[in-house]
Motif scaffolding. Sequence first.
Motif, mmCIF file in Angstrom:
data_model
loop_
_atom_site.group_PDB
_atom_site.id
_atom_site.type_symbol
_atom_site.label_atom_id
_atom_site.label_comp_id
_atom_site.label_asym_id
_atom_site.label_seq_id
_atom_site.Cartn_x
_atom_site.Cartn_y
_atom_site.Cartn_z
ATOM 1 N N GLY A 66 11.757 20.268 103.876
ATOM 2 C CA GLY A 66 11.086 21.167 102.944
ATOM 3 C C GLY A 66 9.939 21.919 103.591
ATOM 4 N N LEU A 67 9.146 21.228 104.413
ATOM 5 C CA LEU A 67 8.059 21.877 105.141
ATOM 6 C C LEU A 67 8.615 22.908 106.129
ATOM 7 N N GLY A 68 9.763 22.578 106.716
ATOM 8 C CA GLY A 68 10.393 23.526 107.629
ATOM 9 C C GLY A 68 10.786 24.814 106.917
ATOM 10 N N PHE A 69 11.375 24.689 105.733
ATOM 11 C CA PHE A 69 11.740 25.878 104.958
ATOM 12 C C PHE A 69 10.489 26.655 104.533
ATOM 13 N N ALA A 70 9.442 25.935 104.134
ATOM 14 C CA ALA A 70 8.200 26.603 103.743
ATOM 15 C C ALA A 70 7.619 27.400 104.901
ATOM 16 N N GLY A 71 7.663 26.811 106.107
ATOM 17 C CA GLY A 71 7.169 27.510 107.285
ATOM 18 C C GLY A 71 8.006 28.732 107.615
ATOM 19 N N ALA A 72 9.334 28.601 107.477
ATOM 20 C CA ALA A 72 10.225 29.723 107.778
ATOM 21 C C ALA A 72 10.013 30.871 106.796
ATOM 22 N N ILE A 73 9.871 30.539 105.516
ATOM 23 C CA ILE A 73 9.646 31.579 104.503
ATOM 24 C C ILE A 73 8.304 32.271 104.731
ATOM 25 N N THR A 74 7.286 31.480 105.054
ATOM 26 C CA THR A 74 5.968 32.058 105.339
ATOM 27 C C THR A 74 6.034 32.986 106.546
ATOM 28 N N GLY A 75 6.716 32.542 107.584
ATOM 29 C CA GLY A 75 6.877 33.370 108.775
ATOM 30 C C GLY A 75 7.631 34.652 108.477
ATOM 31 N N PHE A 76 8.643 34.565 107.628
ATOM 32 C CA PHE A 76 9.425 35.743 107.245
ATOM 33 C C PHE A 76 8.537 36.773 106.561
ATOM 34 N N VAL A 77 7.680 36.313 105.657
ATOM 35 C CA VAL A 77 6.795 37.215 104.923
ATOM 36 C C VAL A 77 5.751 37.839 105.851
ATOM 37 N N LEU A 78 5.164 37.023 106.728
ATOM 38 C CA LEU A 78 4.080 37.513 107.592
ATOM 39 C C LEU A 78 4.579 38.446 108.693
ATOM 40 N N LEU A 79 5.774 38.186 109.215
ATOM 41 C CA LEU A 79 6.279 39.001 110.325
ATOM 42 C C LEU A 79 6.690 40.394 109.871
ATOM 43 N N GLY A 80 7.223 40.506 108.673
ATOM 44 C CA GLY A 80 7.623 41.819 108.164
ATOM 45 C C GLY A 80 8.693 42.464 109.020
ATOM 46 N N ASP A 81 8.545 43.790 109.251
ATOM 47 C CA ASP A 81 9.534 44.557 110.015
ATOM 48 C C ASP A 81 9.329 44.304 111.508
ATOM 49 N N SER A 82 9.885 43.192 111.986
ATOM 50 C CA SER A 82 9.722 42.814 113.393
ATOM 51 C C SER A 82 10.976 42.096 113.874
ATOM 52 N N TRP A 83 11.356 42.367 115.112
ATOM 53 C CA TRP A 83 12.535 41.693 115.662
ATOM 54 C C TRP A 83 12.272 40.219 115.935
ATOM 55 N N TYR A 84 10.992 39.800 115.833
ATOM 56 C CA TYR A 84 10.702 38.366 115.899
ATOM 57 C C TYR A 84 11.283 37.626 114.700
ATOM 58 N N GLN A 85 11.745 38.382 113.703
ATOM 59 C CA GLN A 85 12.405 37.772 112.550
ATOM 60 C C GLN A 85 13.660 36.999 112.974
ATOM 61 N N LEU A 86 14.233 37.347 114.110
ATOM 62 C CA LEU A 86 15.428 36.640 114.573
ATOM 63 C C LEU A 86 15.107 35.179 114.894
ATOM 64 N N LEU A 87 13.860 34.903 115.259
ATOM 65 C CA LEU A 87 13.452 33.514 115.470
ATOM 66 C C LEU A 87 13.446 32.757 114.145
ATOM 67 N N ILE A 88 13.036 33.442 113.079
ATOM 68 C CA ILE A 88 13.080 32.833 111.746
ATOM 69 C C ILE A 88 14.530 32.586 111.349
ATOM 70 N N ALA A 89 15.401 33.527 111.678
ATOM 71 C CA ALA A 89 16.825 33.372 111.365
ATOM 72 C C ALA A 89 17.403 32.146 112.069
ATOM 73 N N ALA A 90 17.047 31.973 113.339
ATOM 74 C CA ALA A 90 17.524 30.807 114.089
ATOM 75 C C ALA A 90 16.993 29.518 113.479
ATOM 76 N N ALA A 91 15.722 29.542 113.073
ATOM 77 C CA ALA A 91 15.128 28.357 112.446
ATOM 78 C C ALA A 91 15.854 28.013 111.144
ATOM 79 N N LEU A 92 16.218 29.027 110.365
ATOM 80 C CA LEU A 92 16.946 28.778 109.121
ATOM 81 C C LEU A 92 18.329 28.184 109.409
ATOM 82 N N GLY A 93 18.975 28.644 110.476
ATOM 83 C CA GLY A 93 20.270 28.072 110.846
ATOM 84 C C GLY A 93 20.154 26.585 111.133
ATOM 85 N N ILE A 94 19.083 26.178 111.811
ATOM 86 C CA ILE A 94 18.844 24.765 112.108
ATOM 87 C C ILE A 94 18.546 23.990 110.826
ATOM 88 N N LEU A 95 17.722 24.567 109.967
ATOM 89 C CA LEU A 95 17.352 23.880 108.720
ATOM 90 C C LEU A 95 18.541 23.715 107.785
#
Length: 394
Positions: free
Chosen positions: A81-110
């Motif tokens: 649950g903390l992992g998902f919370a961190g991923a969602i927070t990162g998604f919101v803070l990063l916005g229009d950035s290709w670093y979002q792909l790191l969030i995508a990878a994290a979601l795949g693991i979660l």
Amino acid sequence: MWASARVTARLPTRVTPDPRRSSIASTIVESRLGPVRQTYSGTTEFPPIAKAYTELSQVVRESGLLARTPRFYVLVAIAVGLGFAGAITGFVLLGDSWYQLLIAAALGILFTQVAFLAHEANHRQILSSGPANDRLALIIGNGIVGMSQSWWASKHTRHHANPNRVGKDPDIEIDTISFLDEDAAKARGIQRWITRRQGWLFFPLLTLEGLNLHFLALRHLSSREEIKGRWQELGLLALRHALVITPVFVFLPLGMAFAFLGVQLAVFGVYMGASFAPNHKGMAVIAPGAKLDFFSKQVYTSRNISGGWWATWLMGGLNYQIEHHLFPNMARPHLSRARSIVREHCKTLDIPYVETTLLQSYGIVIRYLNEVGLAARDPFDCPLTGSTRHLSVK
């Protein structure tokens, strides 16, 4: 641990970790190489062992290893649950950035970690009652992972009842990858091209497995067969996909949104496949009519992965595949203790207890699939093929 190869007369391709294993049954299939004689292991190699499982289960039960461990699963749920919370927070803070792909990878693991929990709930390892486990598996399997609980439960139950048994284990049925020589021999066109290289293509193909699992869930639930709770499952899937996909396309540019979903699905598929594949592929394949006792059937067809606690977290307890198949409802924290008991029992009965490192298991899987793929080879690929068409690797 790459299994050693020995060239012998007559055909196909079977890698076995135990030199005592040989064939007792055969099915001849006409392939581009001529007759393909598929061989399987059975009763002659693995004679039934009376009371083997009864004695083992008594020791395990008396050791308290079949008790539920609710605190452990609460801690796992909090961590995920903390992992998902961190991923969602990162998604919101990063916005229009290709670093979002790191969030995508994290979601795949979660999502894969949640799939492990759904798998354990299906086996009734988590909660004290069967119905409660079934409801939990439905909620997290459909509502979070995006798979069909009824499809998975049916398929996985049949696998546990007859692991690696021809005609009964759905996990060795052909689905892009051929796990039996006779299936590989039937491949044509692009399927034949893939089959000939399937060992090397195995991990690249897993990048599509996440999308395939979502597709299979929808195909199953939209079929005409009678499915209990069909609309409940479809409702959970619709809600899940809406919550996961909609924000991606709302807050990200179109190209980035597709890249985000592609990475998330690829990581999910590779992680799932890489966790389940090492456990049975390359182990004994059992003849359709062989009569084996439960203990022999589960041990001879399963492989453990060494590594201790880190492998347990990485693979959701699937690293103790032998113990899991012998005691499917055993909670994850007890599997390591059960390993010592099962290993000693196997030593007493002179039954090989197969355990390798994770990388070694991948080597075995790749080699096994490549050898199965030999049955799809075209004799005109190599001048020597015609003269070696009846050789086999065992």
